[in-house]
Design a protein around this motif. Structure first.
Motif, mmCIF file in Angstrom:
data_model
loop_
_atom_site.group_PDB
_atom_site.id
_atom_site.type_symbol
_atom_site.label_atom_id
_atom_site.label_comp_id
_atom_site.label_asym_id
_atom_site.label_seq_id
_atom_site.Cartn_x
_atom_site.Cartn_y
_atom_site.Cartn_z
ATOM 1 N N ASP A 1 4.821 11.301 -10.514
ATOM 2 C CA ASP A 1 4.200 11.759 -9.753
ATOM 3 C C ASP A 1 5.821 12.260 -9.389
ATOM 4 O O ASP A 1 5.982 13.057 -8.033
ATOM 5 N N GLY A 2 6.778 13.108 -10.390
ATOM 6 C CA GLY A 2 7.605 13.680 -10.144
ATOM 7 C C GLY A 2 8.895 13.101 -9.298
ATOM 8 O O GLY A 2 10.222 13.872 -8.933
ATOM 9 N N ALA A 3 8.803 11.705 -8.969
ATOM 10 C CA ALA A 3 9.664 11.165 -7.785
ATOM 11 C C ALA A 3 11.057 11.176 -8.342
ATOM 12 O O ALA A 3 12.051 10.768 -8.123
ATOM 13 N N GLY B 1 -6.850 7.579 -8.859
ATOM 14 C CA GLY B 1 -6.251 8.058 -8.254
ATOM 15 C C GLY B 1 -5.286 7.350 -7.051
ATOM 16 O O GLY B 1 -4.243 8.213 -6.402
ATOM 17 N N LEU B 2 -4.430 6.361 -8.240
ATOM 18 C CA LEU B 2 -2.991 6.720 -7.667
ATOM 19 C C LEU B 2 -1.702 7.213 -7.896
ATOM 20 O O LEU B 2 -0.926 6.938 -7.306
ATOM 21 N N VAL B 3 -1.690 8.790 -8.112
ATOM 22 C CA VAL B 3 -1.093 9.179 -8.089
ATOM 23 C C VAL B 3 -0.959 11.031 -7.682
ATOM 24 O O VAL B 3 -2.762 10.926 -7.628
ATOM 25 N N THR C 1 -1.740 2.604 -18.820
ATOM 26 C CA THR C 1 -1.044 2.671 -17.536
ATOM 27 C C THR C 1 -1.195 4.045 -16.760
ATOM 28 O O THR C 1 -1.849 3.917 -15.967
ATOM 29 N N ALA C 2 -0.495 5.230 -17.754
ATOM 30 C CA ALA C 2 -1.074 6.711 -16.858
ATOM 31 C C ALA C 2 -2.131 6.442 -17.111
ATOM 32 O O ALA C 2 -2.680 7.118 -15.201
#
Length: 343
Positions: free
Chosen positions: A210-212, A339-341, A331-332
């Protein structure tokens, strides 16, 4: 085939353990602290390809209470204690309570297993009970190593996992009445998510996607795929030579967050466009720690590589885990598929 009790049936590792047991033809009883989560647990198993029918049942049992354990354990040949004995809302700052819950919950399961005539219990411990409270070293940790719970730098969670596993071995030595024990000690567990309720380890991969995390601190993690952790539990349950032994579950050498990010970029292409490309110098992390709690938590781990060896599990149990790279990508890919990303 055997009848097997699995504690904490709604958890990430427990779901894969149940799936592996069902595939092997065993009858499974899974415990839940809250029976309202049975539907969620069954949905996870269905997502993993299970259609268990009468081979699976759920039973209410709380690690903080004796009620329900005798009924859940009755007639079982084996017990796999996978549940993390930490109640909802428990904070690490409440160290004494955290340790008491971890230790007493583990002993409660062992007492119920002994009373039911269970042959062997496999306890899911952690690398946290192995590799901390020591000066950093270049050689990998193995099953002979124990975390020093009295070291001032050992946090409450790590101390609780160490003392809970120690309590399990002490119980078997003093009150086990011939019951056998083995422990599985995983490093950070990755692998395909089975639903939106994720473990913290999977959330780390999501944060990278997500780039967090704009840039990665110089932190290293041991990694293992959850499917391999489940397989190791089954071998520890049935292989005669596993009795009385600990088994580290790791894919191999610890990898850095920077290396994890590179695996994602190379393996996923455009889907990894937000994954950070740069590693932060340690000094910048220390400066950020003056204002940011998340950076403050990273500082003690900067540059420390704690690796573990899986030689014993390979030699005694014939275990052959996936690579860390495979675990990261699996995982990714599951997070993206569910749809969790961020799109």
């Amino acid at each position: 085939m055997a009848r097997v009790l699995v504690t904490g049936g709604s958890g990430f590792i427990a779901a894969y353990v149940v799936l592996a047991l069902l595939r092997a033809g065993h009858e499974v009883r899974a415990t839940l602290r809250d029976m309202a989560r049975e539907g969620e647990a069954r949905a996870r198993l269905a997502a993993g390809g299970a259609s268990p029918g009468a081979s699976l049942s759920f039973h209410r049992a709380d690690l903080l209470d004796d009620d329900g354990w005798a009924a859940a354990m009755a007639g079982c040949d084996y017990a796999l204690h996978v549940a993390s004995p930490v109640p909802a809302g428990m904070v690490a700052a409440d160290e004494d309570a955290l340790i008491a819950v971890a230790r007493e919950g583990t002993v409660r399961v062992l007492k119920a297993a002994r009373a039911a005539g269970v042959r062997r219990v496999v306890v899911t411990s952690s690398f946290a009970a192995v590799g901390y409270g020591h000066a950093p070293r270049p050689t990998p940790y193995d099953e002979r190593d124990w975390t020093d719970p009295d070291d001032a730098d050992v946090d409450a969670y790590t101390r609780s996992k160490t003392l809970a596993e120690r309590a399990a071995w002490d119980f078997i030595a003093g009150e086990g009445a011939g019951m056998e024990l083995a422990t599985v000690n995983p490093v950070v567990v990755l692998g395909p998510a089975l639903g939106p309720d994720m473990s913290a380890s999977l959330d780390l991969v999501r944060a990278l996607l997500d780039g967090a995390v704009p840039a990665t601190p110089r932190i290293y993690l041991g990694l293992v795929d959850v499917r391999d952790v489940a397989d190791l539990h089954l071998s520890a349950m049935t292989v005669p030579e596993a009795a009385g032994e600990r088994f580290l579950a790791t894919a191999g050498e610890a990898v850095s967050l920077h290396e994890m990010a590179k695996v994602l970029r190379v393996g996923l292409g455009p889907a990894a466009r937000r994954v950070p490309r740069f590693q932060l110098p340690d000094m910048m992390v220390r400066l950020a720690a003056l204002a940011l709690p998340v950076a403050r938590m990273a500082v003690p781990r900067l540059g420390i590589r704690r690796s573990a060896t899986n030689e014993k599990a390979r030699r005694v149990l014939g275990w052959s885990p996936r690579s860390a790279q495979e675990a990261i990508l699996a995982t990714a890919e599951s997070l993206i598929r569910l749809g969790l990303v961020k799109p």
